[in-house]
Design a protein around this motif. Sequence first.
Motif, PDB file in Angstrom:
ATOM      1  N   GLY A  62       0.849  -1.180   0.000  1.00 27.89           N
ATOM      2  CA  GLY A  62       0.000   0.000   0.000  1.00 27.89           C
ATOM      3  C   GLY A  62       0.885   1.230   0.000  1.00 27.89           C
ATOM      4  N   GLY A  63       0.622   2.157  -0.900  1.00 30.60           N
ATOM      5  CA  GLY A  63       1.470   3.342  -0.937  1.00 30.60           C
ATOM      6  C   GLY A  63       0.977   4.361  -1.928  1.00 30.60           C
ATOM      7  N   ASP A  64       1.358   5.614  -1.700  1.00 28.81           N
ATOM      8  CA  ASP A  64       0.959   6.684  -2.610  1.00 28.81           C
ATOM      9  C   ASP A  64       1.988   7.794  -2.651  1.00 28.81           C
ATOM     10  OD1 ASP A  64      -1.639   6.299  -3.947  1.00 28.81           O
ATOM     11  OD2 ASP A  64      -2.382   6.009  -1.909  1.00 28.81           O
ATOM     12  N   HIS A  65       2.156   8.335  -3.835  1.00 32.49           N
ATOM     13  CA  HIS A  65       2.972   9.527  -4.072  1.00 32.49           C
ATOM     14  C   HIS A  65       1.996  10.700  -4.160  1.00 32.49           C
ATOM     15  CE1 HIS A  65       6.183  11.548  -6.871  1.00 32.49           C
ATOM     16  NE2 HIS A  65       6.091  12.130  -5.688  1.00 32.49           N
ATOM     17  N   MET A  66       1.366  11.009  -3.016  1.00 32.74           N
ATOM     18  CA  MET A  66       0.276  11.982  -3.025  1.00 32.74           C
ATOM     19  C   MET A  66       0.727  13.389  -3.383  1.00 32.74           C
ATOM     20  SD  MET A  66      -2.592  10.526  -2.617  1.00 32.74           S
ATOM     21  CE  MET A  66      -3.572  12.013  -2.378  1.00 32.74           C
ATOM     22  N   SER A  67       1.992  13.716  -3.132  1.00 31.47           N
ATOM     23  CA  SER A  67       2.466  15.054  -3.497  1.00 31.47           C
ATOM     24  C   SER A  67       2.390  15.287  -5.002  1.00 31.47           C
ATOM     25  CB  SER A  67       3.896  15.268  -3.000  1.00 31.47           C
ATOM     26  OG  SER A  67       4.801  14.366  -3.607  1.00 31.47           O
ATOM     27  N   SER A  68       2.330  14.211  -5.791  1.00 31.67           N
ATOM     28  CA  SER A  68       2.241  14.350  -7.247  1.00 31.67           C
ATOM     29  C   SER A  68       0.855  14.812  -7.701  1.00 31.67           C
ATOM     30  CB  SER A  68       2.582  13.013  -7.926  1.00 31.67           C
ATOM     31  OG  SER A  68       1.573  12.043  -7.676  1.00 31.67           O
ATOM     32  N   MET A  69      -0.141  14.727  -6.813  1.00 34.41           N
ATOM     33  CA  MET A  69      -1.495  15.156  -7.187  1.00 34.41           C
ATOM     34  C   MET A  69      -2.085  16.108  -6.145  1.00 34.41           C
ATOM     35  SD  MET A  69      -3.384  11.471  -6.523  1.00 34.41           S
ATOM     36  CE  MET A  69      -5.049  12.052  -6.804  1.00 34.41           C
ATOM     37  N   THR A  70      -1.220  16.759  -5.394  1.00 31.02           N
ATOM     38  CA  THR A  70      -1.657  17.703  -4.372  1.00 31.02           C
ATOM     39  C   THR A  70      -1.500  19.132  -4.867  1.00 31.02           C
ATOM     40  OG1 THR A  70      -1.081  16.209  -2.556  1.00 31.02           O
ATOM     41  CG2 THR A  70      -1.228  18.543  -2.029  1.00 31.02           C
ATOM     42  N   ASN A  71      -2.548  19.909  -4.700  1.00 27.85           N
ATOM     43  CA  ASN A  71      -2.560  21.314  -5.105  1.00 27.85           C
ATOM     44  C   ASN A  71      -2.028  22.162  -3.953  1.00 27.85           C
ATOM     45  OD1 ASN A  71      -3.062  23.879  -6.002  1.00 27.85           O
ATOM     46  ND2 ASN A  71      -5.260  23.621  -6.308  1.00 27.85           N
ATOM     47  N   TYR A  72      -0.803  22.632  -4.077  1.00 20.52           N
ATOM     48  CA  TYR A  72      -0.182  23.406  -3.011  1.00 20.52           C
ATOM     49  C   TYR A  72      -0.614  24.872  -3.022  1.00 20.52           C
ATOM     50  CZ  TYR A  72       2.484  19.331  -1.739  1.00 20.52           C
ATOM     51  OH  TYR A  72       2.831  18.070  -1.319  1.00 20.52           O
ATOM     52  N   GLN A  73      -1.699  25.160  -3.748  1.00 23.89           N
ATOM     53  CA  GLN A  73      -2.372  26.453  -3.647  1.00 23.89           C
ATOM     54  C   GLN A  73      -3.684  26.338  -2.867  1.00 23.89           C
ATOM     55  OE1 GLN A  73      -2.813  28.278  -7.523  1.00 23.89           O
ATOM     56  NE2 GLN A  73      -0.641  28.033  -8.027  1.00 23.89           N
ATOM     57  N   ASP A  74      -4.039  25.112  -2.480  1.00 23.16           N
ATOM     58  CA  ASP A  74      -5.297  24.854  -1.770  1.00 23.16           C
ATOM     59  C   ASP A  74      -4.987  24.478  -0.324  1.00 23.16           C
ATOM     60  OD1 ASP A  74      -7.764  24.102  -0.825  1.00 23.16           O
ATOM     61  OD2 ASP A  74      -8.012  22.386  -2.172  1.00 23.16           O
ATOM     62  N   ARG A  75      -5.185  25.410   0.587  1.00 28.16           N
ATOM     63  CA  ARG A  75      -4.807  25.153   1.977  1.00 28.16           C
ATOM     64  C   ARG A  75      -5.720  24.144   2.659  1.00 28.16           C
ATOM     65  NH1 ARG A  75      -6.320  29.774   6.378  1.00 28.16           N
ATOM     66  NH2 ARG A  75      -8.590  29.774   6.136  1.00 28.16           N
ATOM     67  N   ASN A  76      -6.866  23.852   2.061  1.00 26.85           N
ATOM     68  CA  ASN A  76      -7.784  22.884   2.658  1.00 26.85           C
ATOM     69  C   ASN A  76      -7.336  21.441   2.440  1.00 26.85           C
ATOM     70  OD1 ASN A  76      -9.783  24.740   3.684  1.00 26.85           O
ATOM     71  ND2 ASN A  76     -10.338  25.140   1.548  1.00 26.85           N
ATOM     72  N   THR A  77      -6.534  21.203   1.404  1.00 30.49           N
ATOM     73  CA  THR A  77      -6.119  19.834   1.107  1.00 30.49           C
ATOM     74  C   THR A  77      -4.618  19.604   1.240  1.00 30.49           C
ATOM     75  OG1 THR A  77      -5.951  20.335  -1.266  1.00 30.49           O
ATOM     76  CG2 THR A  77      -8.045  19.430  -0.464  1.00 30.49           C
ATOM     77  N   CYS A  78      -3.789  20.605   0.901  1.00 26.41           N
ATOM     78  CA  CYS A  78      -2.348  20.316   0.832  1.00 26.41           C
ATOM     79  C   CYS A  78      -1.710  19.947   2.176  1.00 26.41           C
ATOM     80  CB  CYS A  78      -1.592  21.453   0.161  1.00 26.41           C
ATOM     81  SG  CYS A  78      -1.547  23.019   1.055  1.00 26.41           S
ATOM     82  N   PRO A  79      -2.226  20.394   3.338  1.00 28.46           N
ATOM     83  CA  PRO A  79      -1.590  19.942   4.584  1.00 28.46           C
ATOM     84  C   PRO A  79      -1.861  18.482   4.938  1.00 28.46           C
ATOM     85  CG  PRO A  79      -2.755  22.033   4.895  1.00 28.46           C
ATOM     86  CD  PRO A  79      -3.202  21.471   3.596  1.00 28.46           C
TER      87      PRO A  79
END
Length: 276
Positions: free
Chosen positions: A143-160
């Motif tokens: 089980g694993g994910d490279h979530m930073s590859s699909m994270t919007n670092y302009q959206d403070r509701n999701t990127c943290p």
Amino acid sequence: MERINAVITGVGGYVPTYILDNEEMSRIVDTSDEWIMERIGVKTRHILKPEQGSGTSYMMTRAVKQLLDKSQVDPDTIEAVICATTTPDYHFPSTASLVIGNVGLKNAYGFDMEAACAGFLYALEQGASLITSGRHKRIILCGGDHMSSMTNYQDRNTCPIFGDGAACVLMEATTEEVGLMDSYLRVDGTGYEHLHMAAGGSAQMPSHESVDQRLHFVYQEGRTVFKHAVTKMSDAVETIAKRNGLTKDNIAWVVPHQANIRIETAVARRIGLDES
């Protein structure tokens, strides 16, 4: 005839060395340590940098190699590899095939399973079924994910919320009364609009427009997802506990997938478990 059970006999894991903490996060997006801790409860997240490695398969490969080193099993006895991930390296080949090739497993087949937060539990159930049916004796579940590859670092509701990492388990056949005893798995297929990545699949293929509109990142309606997560996770715990004669007095651990500390706390309270 003795009943065959499927038991976890080894564990491996890998997280990247680079750590993105809340102080740095607050310099990337309009947020703060206080805001993140109150709503999410995450201090740090591990992020895979290009100079460290590439893709989910890199992290899973590191985890599987650690598992094999620790368990000292013969790699040639591994018969299957199931990889649960929402961030496969490619549409094809499968991440599982890349891991198998990287590790050098000669007698294993493999496939990916995309089920987001529930992915590893689904893989666990499928792997156990392969073993209890008598088809296989030794498999690896990742089980694993490279979530930073699909994270919007302009959206403070999701990127943290999101970080990168991978883990795996060795599952083997046994006639002892141990292992995966029961599971309760369900899908509510009506919530697409609340949590998704809109573009990149066959429904909306990549285009200049989809990139410009930032549709290749996670979109989440936090309040709605939180409500459903607490309700469904609590219901699942209560269902499996009741079915197996478990109560708050003899349940030692409830291990959630750790998306949000508020979800974990709410689930524990709802089913009457002490938070310790």
